[in-house]
Design a protein around this motif. Structure first.
Motif, PDB file in Angstrom:
ATOM      1  N   GLY A 181      -9.335  -6.248  -0.633  1.00  0.00           N
ATOM      2  CA  GLY A 181      -9.140  -5.550   0.631  1.00  0.00           C
ATOM      3  C   GLY A 181      -9.193  -6.447   1.858  1.00  0.00           C
ATOM      4  O   GLY A 181      -9.130  -5.959   2.978  1.00  0.00           O
ATOM      5  N   ALA A 200      -8.075  -0.055  -5.598  1.00  0.00           N
ATOM      6  CA  ALA A 200      -7.709  -0.856  -4.432  1.00  0.00           C
ATOM      7  C   ALA A 200      -8.509  -0.398  -3.220  1.00  0.00           C
ATOM      8  O   ALA A 200      -8.446   0.779  -2.853  1.00  0.00           O
ATOM      9  CB  ALA A 200      -6.215  -0.715  -4.152  1.00  0.00           C
ATOM     10  N   PRO A 201      -9.251  -1.296  -2.576  1.00  0.00           N
ATOM     11  CA  PRO A 201     -10.000  -0.904  -1.370  1.00  0.00           C
ATOM     12  C   PRO A 201      -9.104  -0.350  -0.268  1.00  0.00           C
ATOM     13  O   PRO A 201      -9.533   0.536   0.485  1.00  0.00           O
ATOM     14  CB  PRO A 201     -10.667  -2.214  -0.937  1.00  0.00           C
ATOM     15  N   PHE A 202      -7.887  -0.855  -0.131  1.00  0.00           N
ATOM     16  CA  PHE A 202      -6.982  -0.384   0.915  1.00  0.00           C
ATOM     17  C   PHE A 202      -6.665   1.099   0.798  1.00  0.00           C
ATOM     18  O   PHE A 202      -6.563   1.808   1.801  1.00  0.00           O
ATOM     19  CB  PHE A 202      -5.658  -1.154   0.855  1.00  0.00           C
ATOM     20  N   GLN A 257      -5.527  -9.487  -2.047  1.00  0.00           N
ATOM     21  CA  GLN A 257      -5.673  -8.384  -1.096  1.00  0.00           C
ATOM     22  C   GLN A 257      -5.812  -7.038  -1.796  1.00  0.00           C
ATOM     23  O   GLN A 257      -6.618  -6.199  -1.386  1.00  0.00           O
ATOM     24  CB  GLN A 257      -4.472  -8.361  -0.149  1.00  0.00           C
ATOM     25  N   TRP A 258      -5.018  -6.812  -2.837  1.00  0.00           N
ATOM     26  CA  TRP A 258      -5.139  -5.553  -3.564  1.00  0.00           C
ATOM     27  C   TRP A 258      -6.557  -5.369  -4.113  1.00  0.00           C
ATOM     28  O   TRP A 258      -7.117  -4.276  -4.055  1.00  0.00           O
ATOM     29  CB  TRP A 258      -4.143  -5.503  -4.718  1.00  0.00           C
ATOM     30  N   GLY A 305      -8.353   3.166   6.386  1.00  0.00           N
ATOM     31  CA  GLY A 305      -8.466   3.076   4.940  1.00  0.00           C
ATOM     32  C   GLY A 305      -9.836   3.570   4.521  1.00  0.00           C
ATOM     33  O   GLY A 305     -10.768   3.618   5.329  1.00  0.00           O
ATOM     34  N   GLY A 336      -9.828  -6.994   7.333  1.00  0.00           N
ATOM     35  CA  GLY A 336      -9.469  -5.988   6.356  1.00  0.00           C
ATOM     36  C   GLY A 336     -10.619  -5.067   6.026  1.00  0.00           C
ATOM     37  O   GLY A 336     -11.498  -4.786   6.856  1.00  0.00           O
ATOM     38  N   SER A 337     -10.658  -4.642   4.789  1.00  0.00           N
ATOM     39  CA  SER A 337     -11.566  -3.605   4.318  1.00  0.00           C
ATOM     40  C   SER A 337     -12.805  -4.206   3.656  1.00  0.00           C
ATOM     41  O   SER A 337     -12.823  -5.375   3.259  1.00  0.00           O
ATOM     42  CB  SER A 337     -10.817  -2.733   3.305  1.00  0.00           C
ATOM     43  N   PRO A 380       0.812  -1.205   0.000  1.00  0.00           N
ATOM     44  CA  PRO A 380       0.000   0.000   0.000  1.00  0.00           C
ATOM     45  C   PRO A 380       0.850   1.262   0.000  1.00  0.00           C
ATOM     46  O   PRO A 380       1.846   1.367   0.708  1.00  0.00           O
ATOM     47  CB  PRO A 380      -0.805  -0.133   1.304  1.00  0.00           C
ATOM     48  N   ALA A 410      -4.689  -1.976   6.919  1.00  0.00           N
ATOM     49  CA  ALA A 410      -4.545  -2.078   5.465  1.00  0.00           C
ATOM     50  C   ALA A 410      -3.123  -2.515   5.176  1.00  0.00           C
ATOM     51  O   ALA A 410      -2.289  -1.725   4.726  1.00  0.00           O
ATOM     52  CB  ALA A 410      -4.865  -0.741   4.809  1.00  0.00           C
TER      53      ALA A 410
END
Length: 411
Positions: free
Chosen positions: A118, A51-53, A114-115, A384, A348-349, A3, A339
């Motif tokens: 999230g 990207a949600p992060f 993950q990208w 995030g 996570g997100s 991130p 994040a």
């Protein structure tokens, strides 16, 4: 990449990363371009994914048309004839090679999941493990499941009965965004080993994870054109896929699932549907309270509650209610939200702004109608842009949106 990093602008998208942090690209555009080249699309139109992060741009995903869907099926049908004639040993070898490659390259896969989604890394690993186990399972059981078998006939001395299992042809797969790697691949693996070709439509917002899986299949030896990919709106691209496929695997909302089932029934083809839910957990008076509280945290907040088997309702016996609640809330307070790409993170997100708005609206509606927030209950933009705290509501009653509708979040 991690991130906050940037690999520079791609061929399309926001113009000036120096002026707009959201314009920076989280992934190497060359890698993204290579993966996106697997999508059959001729319109020149794209949909931007982020990207949600961090809100950084991930990709400009090509948008397919109904003509692209027809072309994908035509290519898949031609390739399927030769694929169905390959030896079972070759097809099972493909799955075993995929199993090894998924485990060998799990770090890349985890990063990509993950990208795009999230989710926490420990929850992304569930996808890696599931795909690897699915590939291994069908590699070792395909011969038993697909071999011709004899059956007792009604006149054994005069007639014989043999059951032959043949490929369906081309299997259509519509997969969701919440488990972008495993749901895109796992339905297709048994289809492949049975001699079918596949045309899939992964969710556009998480298509890169699915495309990376198909790249691994190609490296493992899957012939060209046996697995085709299209992307775009479900109402057009998804409907066109169901109109042509010989069998359909759909994972998504109950409302869309009904439409898919109706469409498949009209064509007299089979379909499998994995739809939404509003799942309860019952904690009875003789339960091991500590274990129940720990299990409830996993059941409610894995992947930030964005899975169809997530627990969204808890019913606890009066005799143990106070003890359970104390342990449950204590474990939630200890959860780590971040994040990042660490296995130490517990949640996570959310995946999108729309999902954050749904969760926020459900909690706000419940509170306005008399529910009590025991923990959480607010977004966490300090972590995030799409984070929401793990939330527990008490006093939820009929008439509240979260009592009736699937929140699909950490509530």
């Amino acid at each position: 990449m991690r991130p906050g990093s940037s690999a520079g602008p791609g061929s399309a998208g926001p113009a000036d990363p120096e002026l707009d942090p959201g314009a920076t690209y989280a992934l190497d555009p060359r890698t993204v371009s290579r993966l996106l080249s697997r999508i059959r699309a001729t319109t020149g139109e794209t949909a931007t994914t982020t990207a949600p992060f961090t809100g950084q741009v991930l990709a400009q995903v090509p948008v397919s048309t109904t003509d692209d869907v027809r072309a994908a099926f035509a290519r898949a049908r031609r390739a399927q004839r030769a694929w169905a004639e390959t030896e079972m040993r070759q097809r099972t070898r493909l799955l075993l090679d995929l199993h090894d490659m998924v485990l060998d390259r799990q770090a890349e896969i985890l990063d990509l999941i993950q990208w795009e989604s999230g989710k926490a890394r420990k929850h992304a690993f569930e996808e890696v493990a599931h795909v690897a186990m699915t590939a291994r399972y069908y590699a070792f059981t395909a011969h038993r499941q697909l071999s011709d078998t004899r059956r007792l006939s009604w006149l054994p001395a005069v007639t014989s009965v043999r059951v032959n299992r043949l490929p369906k042809g081309v299997v259509g797969i519509i997969s969701p965004w919440n488990y972008p790697f495993t749901m895109a691949l796992s339905d297709g693996l048994p289809a492949l080993v049975a001699g079918n070709a596949v045309v899939s439509k992964p969710a556009s917002v998480t298509s890169l994870s699915a495309l990376f899986g198909l790249e691994l299949l190609a490296e493992a030896g899957l012939p060209d054109d046996v697995w085709q990919v299209v992307c775009g709106p479900g109402a057009t691209v998804g409907a066109a896929l169901v109109d042509i496929a010989d069998y359909v695997c759909f994972t998504g909302s109950t409302r869309t699932g009904r439409a898919v089932a109706t469409q498949a029934a009209h064509r007299l083809i089979g379909c499998s549907l994995e739809l939404g839910g509003k799942n309860p957990m019952l904690v009875l008076r003789d339960a091991a309270v500590s274990r129940a509280a720990e299990g409830a945290v996993r059941a409610c907040f894995s992947s930030a509650g964005q899975l169809c088997v997530s627990t969204e309702r808890l019913y606890v016996a009066d005799e143990i209610y106070d003890r359970f609640l104390d342990l449950f809330l204590r474990r939630i307070r200890a959860m780590r939200l971040a994040a990042d790409f660490s296995f130490a993170t517990d949640m996570g997100s959310l995946v999108s702004r729309a999902q954050l708005e749904t969760v926020t609206a459900h909690v706000d509606d419940a509170v306005a109608k008399g529910a009590t927030v025991l923990i959480g209950g607010r977004p966490r933009p300090d972590i995030g842009p799409l984070f929401y705290e793990p939330t527990v509501l008490a006093g939820v009653r009929p008439g509240m949106a979260c009592h009736r509708d699937e929140s699909f979040g950490p509530v």
